[in-house]
Design a protein around this motif. Structure first.
Motif, PDB file in Angstrom:
ATOM      1  N   GLY A 214       0.811  -1.214   0.000  1.00 17.46           N
ATOM      2  CA  GLY A 214       0.000   0.000   0.000  1.00 17.46           C
ATOM      3  C   GLY A 214       0.842   1.262   0.000  1.00 17.46           C
ATOM      4  N   LEU A 215       1.981   1.235  -0.712  1.00 21.89           N
ATOM      5  CA  LEU A 215       2.891   2.381  -0.780  1.00 21.89           C
ATOM      6  C   LEU A 215       2.805   3.063  -2.133  1.00 21.89           C
ATOM      7  CD1 LEU A 215       6.119   0.774   0.725  1.00 21.89           C
ATOM      8  CD2 LEU A 215       4.401   2.117   1.929  1.00 21.89           C
ATOM      9  N   ARG A 216       3.344   4.279  -2.187  1.00 23.02           N
ATOM     10  CA  ARG A 216       3.572   4.951  -3.460  1.00 23.02           C
ATOM     11  C   ARG A 216       5.070   5.116  -3.620  1.00 23.02           C
ATOM     12  NH1 ARG A 216      -0.978   9.585  -2.923  1.00 23.02           N
ATOM     13  NH2 ARG A 216       0.219   9.877  -1.015  1.00 23.02           N
ATOM     14  N   ILE A 217       5.640   4.409  -4.559  1.00 20.46           N
ATOM     15  CA  ILE A 217       7.092   4.399  -4.745  1.00 20.46           C
ATOM     16  C   ILE A 217       7.459   5.377  -5.845  1.00 20.46           C
ATOM     17  CG2 ILE A 217       9.072   2.987  -5.405  1.00 20.46           C
ATOM     18  CD1 ILE A 217       7.558   0.557  -4.307  1.00 20.46           C
ATOM     19  N   PRO A 218       8.352   6.333  -5.588  1.00 22.99           N
ATOM     20  CA  PRO A 218       8.816   7.219  -6.662  1.00 22.99           C
ATOM     21  C   PRO A 218       9.577   6.414  -7.708  1.00 22.99           C
ATOM     22  CG  PRO A 218      10.041   7.625  -4.627  1.00 22.99           C
ATOM     23  CD  PRO A 218       8.971   6.646  -4.281  1.00 22.99           C
ATOM     24  N   LEU A 219       9.148   6.530  -8.953  1.00 25.09           N
ATOM     25  CA  LEU A 219       9.725   5.695 -10.010  1.00 25.09           C
ATOM     26  C   LEU A 219      10.944   6.317 -10.673  1.00 25.09           C
ATOM     27  CD1 LEU A 219       6.426   4.436 -11.698  1.00 25.09           C
ATOM     28  CD2 LEU A 219       7.838   3.308  -9.956  1.00 25.09           C
ATOM     29  N   GLY A 220      11.133   7.631 -10.515  1.00 25.87           N
ATOM     30  CA  GLY A 220      12.293   8.256 -11.125  1.00 25.87           C
ATOM     31  C   GLY A 220      12.320   8.066 -12.633  1.00 25.87           C
ATOM     32  N   GLU A 221      13.445   7.600 -13.142  1.00 29.29           N
ATOM     33  CA  GLU A 221      13.622   7.420 -14.580  1.00 29.29           C
ATOM     34  C   GLU A 221      13.290   6.011 -15.051  1.00 29.29           C
ATOM     35  OE1 GLU A 221      17.588   8.560 -15.491  1.00 29.29           O
ATOM     36  OE2 GLU A 221      17.299  10.679 -14.963  1.00 29.29           O
ATOM     37  N   LEU A 222      12.801   5.165 -14.156  1.00 32.07           N
ATOM     38  CA  LEU A 222      12.536   3.772 -14.536  1.00 32.07           C
ATOM     39  C   LEU A 222      11.553   3.635 -15.698  1.00 32.07           C
ATOM     40  CD1 LEU A 222      12.440   1.548 -11.337  1.00 32.07           C
ATOM     41  CD2 LEU A 222      13.788   1.189 -13.397  1.00 32.07           C
ATOM     42  N   PRO A 223      10.436   4.381 -15.727  1.00 31.12           N
ATOM     43  CA  PRO A 223       9.527   4.237 -16.882  1.00 31.12           C
ATOM     44  C   PRO A 223      10.214   4.544 -18.208  1.00 31.12           C
ATOM     45  CG  PRO A 223       8.407   5.353 -15.095  1.00 31.12           C
ATOM     46  CD  PRO A 223       9.846   5.258 -14.694  1.00 31.12           C
ATOM     47  N   GLU A 224      11.036   5.600 -18.246  1.00 30.43           N
ATOM     48  CA  GLU A 224      11.751   5.925 -19.481  1.00 30.43           C
ATOM     49  C   GLU A 224      12.786   4.859 -19.817  1.00 30.43           C
ATOM     50  OE1 GLU A 224      11.171   8.254 -21.669  1.00 30.43           O
ATOM     51  OE2 GLU A 224       9.443   8.884 -20.493  1.00 30.43           O
ATOM     52  N   ASP A 225      13.461   4.351 -18.811  1.00 33.01           N
ATOM     53  CA  ASP A 225      14.432   3.285 -19.052  1.00 33.01           C
ATOM     54  C   ASP A 225      13.743   2.039 -19.608  1.00 33.01           C
ATOM     55  OD1 ASP A 225      16.405   4.930 -18.086  1.00 33.01           O
ATOM     56  OD2 ASP A 225      16.459   4.032 -16.087  1.00 33.01           O
ATOM     57  N   ALA A 226      12.535   1.744 -19.084  1.00 32.83           N
ATOM     58  CA  ALA A 226      11.793   0.582 -19.572  1.00 32.83           C
ATOM     59  C   ALA A 226      11.381   0.773 -21.028  1.00 32.83           C
ATOM     60  CB  ALA A 226      10.560   0.343 -18.696  1.00 32.83           C
ATOM     61  N   ARG A 227      10.969   1.992 -21.376  1.00 32.51           N
ATOM     62  CA  ARG A 227      10.623   2.274 -22.776  1.00 32.51           C
ATOM     63  C   ARG A 227      11.831   2.060 -23.688  1.00 32.51           C
ATOM     64  NH1 ARG A 227       8.068   6.796 -20.191  1.00 32.51           N
ATOM     65  NH2 ARG A 227       5.783   6.646 -20.303  1.00 32.51           N
ATOM     66  N   ALA A 228      12.966   2.626 -23.270  1.00 27.58           N
ATOM     67  CA  ALA A 228      14.180   2.503 -24.090  1.00 27.58           C
ATOM     68  C   ALA A 228      14.593   1.047 -24.237  1.00 27.58           C
ATOM     69  CB  ALA A 228      15.312   3.325 -23.473  1.00 27.58           C
ATOM     70  N   TRP A 229      14.474   0.284 -23.154  1.00 31.13           N
ATOM     71  CA  TRP A 229      14.839  -1.141 -23.199  1.00 31.13           C
ATOM     72  C   TRP A 229      13.969  -1.878 -24.205  1.00 31.13           C
ATOM     73  CZ3 TRP A 229      12.074  -5.598 -22.106  1.00 31.13           C
ATOM     74  CH2 TRP A 229      12.825  -6.772 -21.968  1.00 31.13           C
ATOM     75  N   GLN A 230      12.651  -1.677 -24.151  1.00 28.76           N
ATOM     76  CA  GLN A 230      11.783  -2.418 -25.072  1.00 28.76           C
ATOM     77  C   GLN A 230      12.001  -1.975 -26.512  1.00 28.76           C
ATOM     78  OE1 GLN A 230       7.897  -3.460 -23.943  1.00 28.76           O
ATOM     79  NE2 GLN A 230       7.075  -3.448 -26.025  1.00 28.76           N
ATOM     80  N   ILE A 231      12.207  -0.676 -26.728  1.00 27.13           N
ATOM     81  CA  ILE A 231      12.448  -0.194 -28.083  1.00 27.13           C
ATOM     82  C   ILE A 231      13.701  -0.846 -28.664  1.00 27.13           C
ATOM     83  CG2 ILE A 231      13.185   1.834 -29.399  1.00 27.13           C
ATOM     84  CD1 ILE A 231      11.281   3.486 -27.632  1.00 27.13           C
ATOM     85  N   GLY A 232      14.749  -0.938 -27.845  1.00 21.06           N
ATOM     86  CA  GLY A 232      15.974  -1.575 -28.323  1.00 21.06           C
ATOM     87  C   GLY A 232      15.781  -3.037 -28.657  1.00 21.06           C
ATOM     88  N   VAL A 233      15.074  -3.771 -27.798  1.00 22.18           N
ATOM     89  CA  VAL A 233      14.835  -5.187 -28.067  1.00 22.18           C
ATOM     90  C   VAL A 233      13.906  -5.359 -29.265  1.00 22.18           C
ATOM     91  CG1 VAL A 233      14.005  -7.360 -27.099  1.00 22.18           C
ATOM     92  CG2 VAL A 233      15.222  -5.749 -25.641  1.00 22.18           C
ATOM     93  N   ASP A 234      12.943  -4.465 -29.422  1.00 24.90           N
ATOM     94  CA  ASP A 234      12.065  -4.510 -30.599  1.00 24.90           C
ATOM     95  C   ASP A 234      12.878  -4.492 -31.890  1.00 24.90           C
ATOM     96  OD1 ASP A 234       9.687  -4.633 -29.231  1.00 24.90           O
ATOM     97  OD2 ASP A 234       9.215  -2.503 -29.423  1.00 24.90           O
ATOM     98  N   GLN A 235      13.823  -3.567 -31.975  1.00 27.67           N
ATOM     99  CA  GLN A 235      14.590  -3.445 -33.210  1.00 27.67           C
ATOM    100  C   GLN A 235      15.503  -4.648 -33.426  1.00 27.67           C
ATOM    101  OE1 GLN A 235      17.307  -0.136 -33.560  1.00 27.67           O
ATOM    102  NE2 GLN A 235      17.233  -0.223 -35.787  1.00 27.67           N
ATOM    103  N   LEU A 236      16.153  -5.096 -32.361  1.00 25.71           N
ATOM    104  CA  LEU A 236      17.045  -6.246 -32.509  1.00 25.71           C
ATOM    105  C   LEU A 236      16.268  -7.486 -32.929  1.00 25.71           C
ATOM    106  CD1 LEU A 236      19.386  -5.745 -29.424  1.00 25.71           C
ATOM    107  CD2 LEU A 236      19.971  -5.436 -31.825  1.00 25.71           C
TER     108      LEU A 236
END
Length: 367
Positions: A214-236
C-alpha cells in the motif's frame, strides 16, 4: 549479540530483501531494492561479515582509489533503513547483497536476528527468473508464500514447489519456521534477452510491491528506461527473422493463456493505482506521466514515418532455445517435464554477482 543503538525506533517496519546471483535474472530484483534505497536515501546501519559467508574466489573483492589511497570493497550483504512519508509513515528495512557461498542457515538466522530486534512485521523477498515470456507483454509477477493464512488474506499463491532452491527459498522457509510472515515476489524475464539490466522487470516488481504494502514508490527514470529497453529489443528482434518469429509464437501463447485475466477486478486494481499516482502530492515520479501498468508495461514510442522504433544500442539477444541462460532464476514446479535449474554461467566480475542459472520454461517460482 546484535546491537542497533544507532537505529531509531521504527514505524510498522517491513523488511525488503534481494540477492544478486541465481535468483536475480537480469539483475531485476537487486536493482529494485537499490532503487528504493536510492530514492528514499537509505542509511546503512549494518553489514554481515563477509568472511563468514562468501568464497572470495567466486565473489571477488574489488580494489579502488580514494584520493590516491587504495581501498578494498568486500562482497557482503548490507542492511539500510528508509522512512516512507505520507499520511501514514512507515519504515522499510532494505537488505541487499549477494547470495552467500556457505553457511546459509547461519546467514538467515543473522538476518532474522536483525528483523526481531527491529520489530519487523513482515519480510518481502524479491526475485527474478528466466521464462518463456515475450518482452512485448507486461512482465508477469507472481506472489508466493508458505503461510496459508497469508495466502488467503493477501491474494497470494501458496507454494507447492519441490526441488533445488536458492537463498530466496531458504530465507522464506526460515521466516516461516521463526513465525515471521514472509512473501516472495518473482518477476519473469524473457530468456532470449537475459542480459542485465532489465528495467521493465524492475518496474514490475516495484509496482507489485506497491500493491502489496500500500505504498507509493517514486519511479524516477525507470519508466523511461523501460521504454528505451523495449524499443531496443524490438529493433534487434526485427533484424533477426528467427527471433521475430519466436517472439510472435510467445505472444500468441501468452495472449491465449491470459485472455480470461482481463477481468473487472484487474481493471479496477489498475484504476486504483492510476488514482494514487494522480495525487499531486505524490512527489517526483508519481504523476500519471510516470505511471506504469500493473505488470510494468508502458507505452512505447515509434517513428511514425518509418514504423520502426528508435532504440539505444543494447546487447543482441541470444538465439531462442531451451538452453538459453544468462540470468538468475527461480526453479520450476515438479510437475513440469524438466525440473531443476539450468546451467550456471557465473561471472567473475568486481560486483561479485553470479549470472546464475536459467529457467527457460518460465514456471511459477519455487520458494
Amino acid at each position: 549479540m546484535i546491537e542497533l543503538e544507532g537505529v531509531p525506533e521504527l514505524i510498522d517496519p517491513v523488511m525488503v530483501a534481494a540477492f544478486e546471483g541465481w535468483n536475480d535474472a537480469g539483475d531485476a530484483a537487486s536493482t529494485a531494492v537499490g532503487h528504493l534505497d536510492r530514492e528514499w536515501k537509505g542509511e546503512v546501519f549494518a553489514a554481515l561479515d563477509a568472511e563468514d559467508y562468501y568464497d572470495f574466489q567466486v565473489n571477488r573483492p574489488t580494489v579502488w582509489l580514494d584520493g590516491g589511497v587504495r581501498k578494498i570493497t568486500w562482497p557482503t550483504t548490507r542492511l539500510s533503513v528508509v522512512r516512507v512519508g505520507g499520511d501514514k509513515p512507515r519504515d522499510l528495512v532494505l537488505v541487499r547483497g549477494i547470495e552467500p557461498s556457505m553457511r546459509w542457515r547461519s546467514f538467515c538466522n543473522e538476518l532474522l536476528g536483525f528483523a526481531h530486534e527491529l520489530g519487523v512485521e513482515m519480510v518481502v523477498i524479491l526475485g527474478a527468473l528466466l521464462g518463456d515470456t515475450p518482452h512485448t507483454r507486461p512482465v508477469p509477477v507472481s506472489g508466493v508464500t508458505s503461510d496459508p493464512d497469508l495466502a488467503a488474506t493477501m491474494d497470494l499463491e501458496e507454494t507447492r514447489y519441490e526441488g533445488p532452491t536458492g537463498i530466496v527459498g531458504i530465507l522464506q522457509e526460515a521466516c516461516t519456521h521463526a513465525g515471521v510472515p514472509a512473501v516472495s515476489l518473482w518477476a519473469a524475464v524473457p530468456h532470449y534477452v537475459s542480459q542485465p539490466p532489465n528495467p521493465k522487470a524492475t518496474l514490475a516488481l516495484l509496482n507489485r510491491l506497491e500493491d502489496l504494502l500500500g505504498l507509493r514508490i517514486p519511479l524516477g527514470e525507470l519508466p523511461e528506461d523501460a521504454r528505451a529497453w523495449q524499443i531496443g529489443v524490438d529493433q534487434l528482434a526485427a533484424e533477426d527473422s528467427e527471433v521475430a518469429e519466436y517472439v510472435q509464437t510467445l505472444e500468441e501463447a501468452r495472449d491465449t493463456a491470459e485472455l480470461p485475466e482481463a477481468s473487472g477486478e484487474a481493471i479496477a486494481r489498475e484504476f486504483e493505482r492510476y488514482l494514487r499516482r494522480r495525487d499531486p502530492g505524490s512527489g517526483p515520479g508519481q504523476a500519471p506521466g510516470g505511471h506504469a501498468t500493473e505488470s510494468g508495461d508502458v507505452p512505447y514510442l515509434r517513428d511514425p514515418s518509418s514504423g520502426r522504433t528508435r532504440p539505444p544500442k543494447p546487447q543482441r539477444p541470444a538465439e531462442p532455445g531451451p538452453d538459453t541462460g544468462g540470468g538468475g532464476s527461480a526453479e520450476k514446479k515438479p510437475s513440469d517435464d524438466d525440473a531443476g535449474p539450468g546451467t550456471d554461467s557465473g561471472s567473475d566480475s568486481g560486483s561479485g554477482s553470479d549470472s546464475g542459472s536459467g529457467s527457460p520454461d518460465g514456471d511459477t517460482p519455487e520458494n
